[in-house]
Design an enzyme around this catalytic site. Structure first.
Site, mmCIF file in Angstrom:
data_model
loop_
_atom_site.group_PDB
_atom_site.id
_atom_site.type_symbol
_atom_site.label_atom_id
_atom_site.label_comp_id
_atom_site.label_asym_id
_atom_site.label_seq_id
_atom_site.Cartn_x
_atom_site.Cartn_y
_atom_site.Cartn_z
ATOM 1 N N ILE A 31 9.150 2.036 14.167
ATOM 2 C CA ILE A 31 10.060 1.517 13.141
ATOM 3 C C ILE A 31 10.707 2.647 12.334
ATOM 4 C CG2 ILE A 31 8.454 1.255 11.177
ATOM 5 C CD1 ILE A 31 9.539 -1.655 10.943
ATOM 6 N N ASN A 88 -2.773 10.624 16.831
ATOM 7 C CA ASN A 88 -3.334 11.027 15.551
ATOM 8 C C ASN A 88 -4.683 10.336 15.411
ATOM 9 O OD1 ASN A 88 -1.064 12.566 14.829
ATOM 10 N ND2 ASN A 88 -0.007 10.752 14.064
ATOM 11 N N GLY A 94 -3.680 12.513 10.401
ATOM 12 C CA GLY A 94 -2.413 11.879 10.048
ATOM 13 C C GLY A 94 -2.277 10.461 10.566
ATOM 14 N N GLN A 95 -3.417 9.829 10.922
ATOM 15 C CA GLN A 95 -3.353 8.453 11.427
ATOM 16 C C GLN A 95 -3.214 7.488 10.259
ATOM 17 O OE1 GLN A 95 -6.685 7.196 13.881
ATOM 18 N NE2 GLN A 95 -5.717 5.245 14.392
ATOM 19 N N HIS A 101 -3.013 4.309 19.074
ATOM 20 C CA HIS A 101 -1.650 4.299 19.619
ATOM 21 C C HIS A 101 -1.264 5.701 20.066
ATOM 22 C CE1 HIS A 101 -1.498 4.821 15.236
ATOM 23 N NE2 HIS A 101 -0.493 5.653 15.440
ATOM 24 N N LEU A 102 -0.538 5.742 21.160
ATOM 25 C CA LEU A 102 -0.007 7.011 21.659
ATOM 26 C C LEU A 102 1.469 7.072 21.284
ATOM 27 C CD1 LEU A 102 -0.316 9.602 23.404
ATOM 28 C CD2 LEU A 102 0.322 8.209 25.389
HETATM 29 P P1 5GP Z 1 0.212 7.097 12.801
HETATM 30 O O1 5GP Z 1 0.604 7.896 11.589
HETATM 31 O O2 5GP Z 1 -0.847 6.073 12.458
HETATM 32 O O3 5GP Z 1 -0.146 7.955 13.971
HETATM 33 O O4 5GP Z 1 1.514 6.332 13.264
HETATM 34 C C1 5GP Z 1 1.796 5.015 12.923
HETATM 35 C C2 5GP Z 1 3.216 4.771 13.326
HETATM 36 O O5 5GP Z 1 3.452 3.382 13.282
HETATM 37 C C3 5GP Z 1 4.253 5.431 12.399
HETATM 38 O O6 5GP Z 1 5.062 6.308 13.143
HETATM 39 C C4 5GP Z 1 5.021 4.247 11.813
HETATM 40 O O7 5GP Z 1 6.391 4.514 11.651
HETATM 41 C C5 5GP Z 1 4.760 3.156 12.838
HETATM 42 N N1 5GP Z 1 4.779 1.811 12.285
HETATM 43 C C6 5GP Z 1 4.124 1.379 11.182
HETATM 44 N N2 5GP Z 1 4.337 0.070 10.976
HETATM 45 C C7 5GP Z 1 5.153 -0.340 11.981
HETATM 46 C C8 5GP Z 1 5.731 -1.611 12.319
HETATM 47 O O8 5GP Z 1 5.536 -2.632 11.661
HETATM 48 N N3 5GP Z 1 6.517 -1.657 13.436
HETATM 49 C C9 5GP Z 1 6.738 -0.555 14.201
HETATM 50 N N4 5GP Z 1 7.535 -0.707 15.273
HETATM 51 N N5 5GP Z 1 6.211 0.651 13.919
HETATM 52 C C10 5GP Z 1 5.428 0.763 12.825
#
Ligand code: 5GP
Length: 115
Positions: A31, A88, A94-95, A101-102
């Protein structure tokens, strides 16, 4: 801890730009993209972190996740010039979303070290 937004995306309760779906794996556009191509690839069963993976049990999922990443890199035409795959893990990693998720990132020059 409660479920994350990704579980709702899997159940199609909230919208997402889905680019791949199979029995085990879902991939959708991030997103808040950090590159021209930024796709998240997730298992359909809830695993919170990469460190929670039990390879004997979940190895097939990781195999499929990487296969999907390579397929999508070709589909989105970033395979030749290269791309970055990121997991992450936890707060210092930074998670932000506690659902494994990848990240598939491409379409621009990546830098090292990441921030
Ligand atoms: P993290 O920081 O946990 O590795 O990455 C989480 C990712 O999920 C971020 O890049 C963030 O932009 C994405 N994200 C968070 N909420 C949503 C959502 O509701 N929809 C989508 N498509 N991506 C999301």
């Amino acid at each position: 801890m409660g479920e994350t937004i990704f579980s709702k995306i899997i159940r199609k309760e909230i919208p997402a730009d889905i680019v791949f779906e199979s029995e085990n794996v879902l991939a959708f556009k991030d997103i808040n993209p950090q590159a021209p191509v930024h796709i998240l690839i997730i298992p359909k069963i809830e695993i919170r972190r990469i460190s929670d993976l039990d390879m004997k049990k979940h190895g097939y999922l990781l195999t499929e996740i990487f296969d999907v990443a390579n397929k999508l890199a070709k589909d989105f035409q970033i395979s030749e010039e290269g791309y970055r795959l990121v997991f992450n893990c936890g707060s210092n990693g930074g998670q932000e979303v506690e659902y494994l998720h990848l990240h598939l990132l491409g379409g621009r020059q990546m830098k090292w070290p990441p921030g």
